[in-house]
Structure formats: C-alpha cells, structure tokens
Design a protein around this motif. Structure first.
Motif, PDB file in Angstrom:
ATOM      1  N   THR A 134      38.513  48.858  56.786  1.00 11.90           N
ATOM      2  CA  THR A 134      38.362  49.757  55.650  1.00 11.90           C
ATOM      3  C   THR A 134      39.717  50.276  55.187  1.00 11.90           C
ATOM      4  O   THR A 134      39.948  50.464  53.991  1.00 11.90           O
ATOM      5  N   LEU A 135      40.618  50.468  56.162  1.00  9.73           N
ATOM      6  CA  LEU A 135      41.976  50.893  55.819  1.00  9.73           C
ATOM      7  C   LEU A 135      42.617  49.892  54.873  1.00  9.73           C
ATOM      8  O   LEU A 135      43.231  50.278  53.864  1.00  9.73           O
ATOM      9  N   THR A 136      42.465  48.595  55.174  1.00  7.89           N
ATOM     10  CA  THR A 136      43.079  47.595  54.298  1.00  7.89           C
ATOM     11  C   THR A 136      42.449  47.640  52.905  1.00  7.89           C
ATOM     12  O   THR A 136      43.149  47.473  51.908  1.00  7.89           O
ATOM     13  N   ILE A 137      41.119  47.909  52.847  1.00  7.99           N
ATOM     14  CA  ILE A 137      40.485  47.999  51.528  1.00  7.99           C
ATOM     15  C   ILE A 137      41.061  49.172  50.746  1.00  7.99           C
ATOM     16  O   ILE A 137      41.503  49.038  49.599  1.00  7.99           O
ATOM     17  N   ARG A 138      41.088  50.343  51.384  1.00  7.77           N
ATOM     18  CA  ARG A 138      41.581  51.536  50.687  1.00  7.77           C
ATOM     19  C   ARG A 138      43.034  51.384  50.274  1.00  7.77           C
ATOM     20  O   ARG A 138      43.449  51.839  49.208  1.00  7.77           O
ATOM     21  N   GLU A 139      43.837  50.752  51.156  1.00  5.73           N
ATOM     22  CA  GLU A 139      45.248  50.607  50.821  1.00  5.73           C
ATOM     23  C   GLU A 139      45.445  49.616  49.687  1.00  5.73           C
ATOM     24  O   GLU A 139      46.328  49.800  48.848  1.00  5.73           O
ATOM     25  N   SER A 140      44.590  48.580  49.630  1.00  3.71           N
ATOM     26  CA  SER A 140      44.667  47.664  48.493  1.00  3.71           C
ATOM     27  C   SER A 140      44.347  48.401  47.204  1.00  3.71           C
ATOM     28  O   SER A 140      44.952  48.130  46.166  1.00  3.71           O
ATOM     29  N   ILE A 141      43.395  49.336  47.279  1.00  2.00           N
ATOM     30  CA  ILE A 141      43.054  50.109  46.086  1.00  2.00           C
ATOM     31  C   ILE A 141      44.242  50.978  45.683  1.00  2.00           C
ATOM     32  O   ILE A 141      44.585  51.071  44.501  1.00  2.00           O
ATOM     33  N   LEU A 142      44.901  51.587  46.675  1.00  2.00           N
ATOM     34  CA  LEU A 142      46.081  52.396  46.367  1.00  2.00           C
ATOM     35  C   LEU A 142      47.163  51.546  45.718  1.00  2.00           C
ATOM     36  O   LEU A 142      47.790  51.964  44.738  1.00  2.00           O
ATOM     37  N   VAL A 143      47.372  50.340  46.251  1.00  2.40           N
ATOM     38  CA  VAL A 143      48.403  49.464  45.690  1.00  2.40           C
ATOM     39  C   VAL A 143      48.048  49.105  44.247  1.00  2.40           C
ATOM     40  O   VAL A 143      48.903  49.139  43.358  1.00  2.40           O
ATOM     41  N   ALA A 144      46.755  48.794  44.002  1.00  4.71           N
ATOM     42  CA  ALA A 144      46.327  48.469  42.638  1.00  4.71           C
ATOM     43  C   ALA A 144      46.544  49.656  41.705  1.00  4.71           C
ATOM     44  O   ALA A 144      46.680  49.491  40.501  1.00  4.71           O
ATOM     45  N   ASN A 145      46.608  50.856  42.273  1.00  5.21           N
ATOM     46  CA  ASN A 145      46.846  52.050  41.470  1.00  5.21           C
ATOM     47  C   ASN A 145      48.322  52.397  41.367  1.00  5.21           C
ATOM     48  O   ASN A 145      48.675  53.499  40.958  1.00  5.21           O
ATOM     49  N   GLY A 146      49.171  51.455  41.781  1.00 10.80           N
ATOM     50  CA  GLY A 146      50.611  51.650  41.590  1.00 10.80           C
ATOM     51  C   GLY A 146      51.296  52.396  42.711  1.00 10.80           C
ATOM     52  O   GLY A 146      52.438  52.819  42.547  1.00 10.80           O
ATOM     53  N   SER A 147      50.633  52.586  43.859  1.00 14.38           N
ATOM     54  CA  SER A 147      51.311  53.243  44.974  1.00 14.38           C
ATOM     55  C   SER A 147      52.402  52.326  45.534  1.00 14.38           C
ATOM     56  O   SER A 147      52.236  51.110  45.578  1.00 14.38           O
ATOM     57  N   ARG A 148      53.514  52.932  45.952  1.00 14.89           N
ATOM     58  CA  ARG A 148      54.594  52.122  46.495  1.00 14.89           C
ATOM     59  C   ARG A 148      54.498  52.015  48.014  1.00 14.89           C
ATOM     60  O   ARG A 148      55.493  51.901  48.712  1.00 14.89           O
ATOM     61  N   ILE A 149      53.310  52.088  48.517  1.00 12.12           N
ATOM     62  CA  ILE A 149      53.046  51.966  49.952  1.00 12.12           C
ATOM     63  C   ILE A 149      53.636  50.634  50.451  1.00 12.12           C
ATOM     64  O   ILE A 149      53.551  49.629  49.769  1.00 12.12           O
TER      65      ILE A 149
END
Ligand SMILES: CC(C)(COP(=O)(O)OP(=O)(O)OC[C@H]1O[C@@H](n2cnc3c(N)ncnc32)[C@H](O)[C@@H]1OP(=O)(O)O)[C@@H](O)C(=O)NCCC(=O)NCCS
Ligand SMILES: CC(C)(COP(=O)(O)OP(=O)(O)OC[C@H]1O[C@@H](n2cnc3c(N)ncnc32)[C@H](O)[C@@H]1OP(=O)(O)O)[C@@H](O)C(=O)NCCC(=O)NCCS
Lengths: 298, 298
Positions: B163-178
């Motif tokens: 689930t972490l990978t899913i949420r982080e992919s969503i953050l990346v799609a939202n322009g996060s520089r994670i």
C-alpha cells in the motif's frame, strides 16, 4: 551552432506565452469546480438525511392503515433517493473504509458516464489479461513442479484478488451496482490464498493438495475468460446503442431492457460452467478439511 | 399519521427542486472542466516535447564553444520544463505503469495545493498508524511465539509495503519530489517480505532467524515513528506559514529556505537512528545468507 537554437528558443518562448490563458483558466476553474463540488455534495448529503428520516417515519406507521397511500409515498421517496445517489456518483467522497485505507481521501469518482464506461471496460480487459497469465502459470505448474513457479503463481493470485477488490471498490464508488457478495468473495479468496501461501511446502499433505489447487486455479481463470466475453458483449451493446446518457438514472448500469435474447443465450452458456466450478469447489473443500485434521494432529 | 408525512414530503420536494440549479451547473461544469483539462494536457505535452528536443540539441553541441551562452540557454530550458511539470502535476494522466496496473486510468491528481498538502498529511498519519500496529505486533511476537500472530504480522508488513508503494506513486503523480530510491526500496521490502512468508515455518533455521526479523521489524517501526515527528513538523510549518500557494513553482515541496535550524536539529536526531538501523540491517543479511546456504544444501 548556437544561433539556430536561440532562434528556436525565441519561438518556443512565444508558444509557451500563448498558452498562458489556458493555463490560468485551468487553475481558476480547478478552484471553482472544487468549490462547486463541495457545495453540491453538502446539498446532496442534506437531502439524503432528510429523505431517509422520512422513510423511517413511514416504516414506523402501523401496517394495514392507508396501505396504498403509504406505498405510493414510499415509492416516491425511493425514487428521490436513487436520484440523489445518481448525483452523488459523480461527486467525490464515496470512498468506503477499504478504499480510504489504501488510497486515502482521493477523489476516485469519474466525472462523466463516458469515462465510467471506459473504466469498466479497462477493468474487464485487465481481468482478462491477468486471468490468461494465471491460466498459463497453472498449465505450467501442472506439467512441471518447481518451488519458484509455485510461489510466483500463488503471489500472482494473491495480488490479483487484492487488486480486484481495489478496482471493484472504485467501481462501487462510481455508482456501479456490482453485487456485494461478488466483491466480498474476492476478499475471502485473497484471504484463503494467503493461508495457502503459508502452508509449508514440504508437508506431505501439501503435495497431495497442490494438483487440486492448480486445477482449480486453471478452471477459475477459464471461467473468468468466458465471463469476459459475456460482460464485454454487454458493455459493447451499451456503447453502440449509446442508451446511457448523462440524464439517465442508472448512470452506467445495464438496464434490463438492454439485455437482449442474445445475452440470455450467452448467460445460458456461462451458467453450466459456473455450476461445474461450484461443484468442483466442494471437492477440494472436503479434501482440505481432511488435510486440516491431519495438520492439527501434527 | 400520514398527514404530517405528506406535508413534510411536499416541503422536501420543494427543497430538492431548489437545488436543481446547483446539480445542473455541476453536471455542465464537469463536462467543461474535463474538456479544459484535456486541452491543457495536450498543450503541455506539446511544449514538453519541443523543449526536450531543444535540450537534446544543446547537449549535442561540442563543449568548450560558447560555454557561458550554452549554460544560460540550458538553465532557461530547465526552468521552462519545471514550469511545465508544475502545471502537469495538476492535470490527470501522470499515472506510471504501476499505478495503471492497480487502479487503472483513474485521475489521481489532486486539483489544488491545499488538497495535495492534506493528502501528504494523511499519508504520514496513515504510516504512523500502521507503524504503531506493526510495533505492537513485534513486541507481542517477541514475548509469545504463535503461528497465527506470526502470520498476521508478516501479512500486515506485506500489505503495508504494497500500500505504501501505491500511496507513494500517487504522491509522485501529484508532483512530489519524493526520492526514487525511497520508493523503490519499498518494492524490494515487499518482495523480501513475500519470500519470508514462503519460508516453511517448521524449518530449523527459520526459528533462529525469526527473533532477528521481529527485532528488525520493531526497530524499523520505531524509526518510522520518529521520522513522522520530523516530517509532520515540516508539513506543519508549511501550513502555518502558508508559504506555498498556487503560483509557487514547487507546488508542494519543501523549499530549502523553509527548513529552519530547528529542522536541522531534528534531522540530527533522526540521523543516528538511521545509522543504527543500517548497521543492524547488515547483521541479519549476513545471517540470512548463511541460512540460505544451509537451505540450499537441504
Ligand atoms: C451471472 C453473471 C455472470 C452475470 O450476471 P448479470 O445478470 O450480468 O448481472 P447484472 O447485469 O445485474 O450486474 C450488476 C452489476 O454487476 C456487474 N457484474 C456482474 N457480474 C460481474 C462479474 N463477473 N465481474 C464484474 N462485474 C460483474 C455488472 O456489470 C453490473 O455492474 P454495473 O452496475 O457497473 O453495470 C454474474 O453476475 C455472476 O453471477 N457471476 C458470478 C460468477 C462466479 O460465480 N464465478 C465463480 C468463479 S470465480
Ligand atoms: C533524511 C530524511 C529523514 C529527511 O529528508 P529530507 O531532507 O526531509 O528530504 P526532502 O525534504 O528533500 O524530501 C523530498 C521529498 O521526499 C519526501 N520524503 C522525504 N523523506 C520521506 C519519508 N521518510 N517518507 C515519505 N516522504 C519522504 C519529502 O516529503 C519530499 O516530498 P514533497 O516533494 O512531496 O514535499 C529522509 O529523506 C530519509 O533519508 N529517509 C530515509 C529513511 C530510512 O532510510 N529509513 C530506513 C528504515 S525503513
């Protein structure tokens, strides 16, 4: 060599400036649209609460008095509630607990019925793709027997069921009338696959059960593939008839009149397969309860 | 008893009719907004392709000629590309392959920076919640040793990383520089947890490795909890200063000037813990490679 690049850059700069209006309009409209959504959502929540309260009041009226009148009122309230549900299926915030746990408070509702239909289609295609992959793994594991491909097979099934529940929750949030037992049997399948994975691969009973599991997995994927032709047929008709539009009440369901006699035929083809698989599912169930007894003794 | 209900229904009917305008406006605006999004997306894709082409042209120019001039042009192009990226982070269609496999072509981008910040916050809170749950399981499994709680512990960790990978992919799609390595080490963690789950629980080596795994899991969750205070501190500052607004280029990143000396202090506190855990991670790695040798022999 820098000259042409500079010229090109001047040109691109102008091009970028030309889209300033679109960019700003989009930024502004994002805000406005989001506000309108919140407002509409609040109104619908208010309506829903009141209509539901009234429905409860009606149920509290003792029966056999004014029966016809009450039935008429009840029908009208149900009609309003379904119209409210329809508007809500285009608004954010329908995420159930499961979806909130996984993707959080993301807006998963698709704004137009066209997009909803496309999403349903891609869901069916995705199911088909993974089912074919699982079928291939099953055939391979029927012929060969290796720890690694076994593990890959199981994890693929686990991943498939988990993702299925996510996608189906998204469909439900978009107003799909997909059945509750259908969704919940995927939660159970995911859970059972998890237990199967934990089963120590060197136990004696495991090897006896393994073939049955692989055959079951193969049969399920074949049924899934057959079901795909049925479901995609319905979706195709829906699209070609263009009978579902924005004002239609069941936004992207398949109303009964859209199911022609050809579908009924397809359903007759699908049903025996389902029967066979149900019957087959009881056999390993019986076997595994036996195996569990053995395990408990150990 | 039907009379008051009928009166109430008349009133609710009027109320519902009164929101007709909002509902229709929302339906219309949905369509318009969606069209504008597509248009804006197309323009940004076009800009990006052209600027990227130009960037490549510059790289092809032999060095040591017009060096300063080239560096200036390069910087300008990079600036444009980051502005385009910024606009794109508010448009749909940034889903990577992983996200497309799981949720399909859903629009996961949050339209305003306020929503983006909230989503990031809920992601941190969610991580905190699950980390605490994992820590509790770890402590429990350190004291007791039961097959069932072991299994629940492992599956919780597996679910957490997936689930972490899913949420982080969503953050990346939202322009996060994670960071990329941060996201990818969660894929690896999920994979390793899967292998660990497959490990037959009655093998002798498993029992020797088990305690180490549980301690590691406990330590990781404690570090996660400590990290939460650091991350949420940054997010809190971001919100209270309101320094990130719609026009700001790094939509919801934390620009370096927003990191005060207090954060630096917090980072100094976090870092030793990270060091300890890195050191500790090498120990079971060594042990497990030994265990694998034993397993291979078997
Ligand atoms: C019988 C069956 C094949 C077709 O039913 P149906 O008459 O088409 O059902 P409906 O049209 O009323 O479907 C209601 C909703 O559920 C959806 N749905 C029905 N069966 C589905 C399926 N197998 N997969 C995904 N969605 C399904 C429909 O698309 C519809 O959703 P919508 O509102 O978004 O359009 C199917 O519903 C069924 O019973 N499936 C169970 C199969 C099974 O037992 N498999 C066991 C092996 S895994
Ligand atoms: C050192 C550290 C704690 C803080 O780094 P930092 O200086 O805050 O990093 P930045 O602020 O440049 O972060 C860049 C982006 O990554 C995000 N990020 C950084 N660390 C993160 C973390 N641990 N979890 C989630 N997101 C994180 C930031 O929020 C930021 O995202 P944004 O653009 O959406 O705002 C962290 O980056 C780190 O190294 N974490 C690794 C921890 C580790 O190794 N753990 C092992 C045990 S599991």
């Amino acid at each position: 060599p820098v000259k042409p690049i500079e010229e090109e850059l001047v040109y691109l700069r102008d091009e970028f400036a030309a889209t300033k209006e679109v960019r700003e309009e989009h930024a502004k409209m994002s805000q406005l649209y989001h506000q309108l959504q919140s407002k509409c959502k609040a109104e619908m929540t208010r309506h829903k609460r009141k209509f539901r309260g009234l429905k409860k009041d009606i149920q509290n009226i003792p029966k056999s008095q004014h029966d016809d009148q009450i039935r008429g009122l009840d029908r009208e309230i149900k009609d309003y509630l379904s119209r409210i549900h329809d508007v809500e299926s285009r608004l954010p915030g329908n995420n159930g607990l499961y979806l909130r746990l996984i993707v959080g408070d993301l807006n998963v509702t698709l704004p137009t019925s066209e997009l909803k239909r496309k999403y349903k289609e891609s869901y069916e295609e995705w199911k088909l793709g993974i089912s074919i992959a699982i079928a291939i793994f099953s055939v391979f594991n029927l012929i060969f027997s290796h720890r690694l491909t076994d593990a890959l097979h199981y994890f693929l099934i686990l991943w498939f069921y988990c993702t299925l529940t996510i996608r189906e929750s998204i469909l439900v949030a978009n107003g799909s009338r997909i059945r509750g037992w259908w969704v919940s049997h995927h939660y159970i399948s995911a859970f059972l696959t998890g237990i199967h994975i934990l089963w120590p691969a060197d136990a004696h009973e495991y090897m006896r059960f393994r073939t049955k599991f692989v055959v079951l997995s193969l049969m399920i994927s074949i049924v899934q593939i057959i079901q795909f032709t049925y479901q995609s047929g319905l979706l195709y008709r829906l699209r070609s008839l263009r009978k579902v539009d924005f004002l239609h009440i069941t936004v992207d369901g398949i109303p009964s009149w859209a199911v022609s006699s050809k579908d009924a035929l397809a359903l007759y083809v699908v049903t025996p397969f389902l029967m066979i698989i149900y019957a087959y599912q009881f056999y390993p169930l019986h076997r595994s309860s036996h195996a569990l007894d053995v395990n408990r003794a150990y």
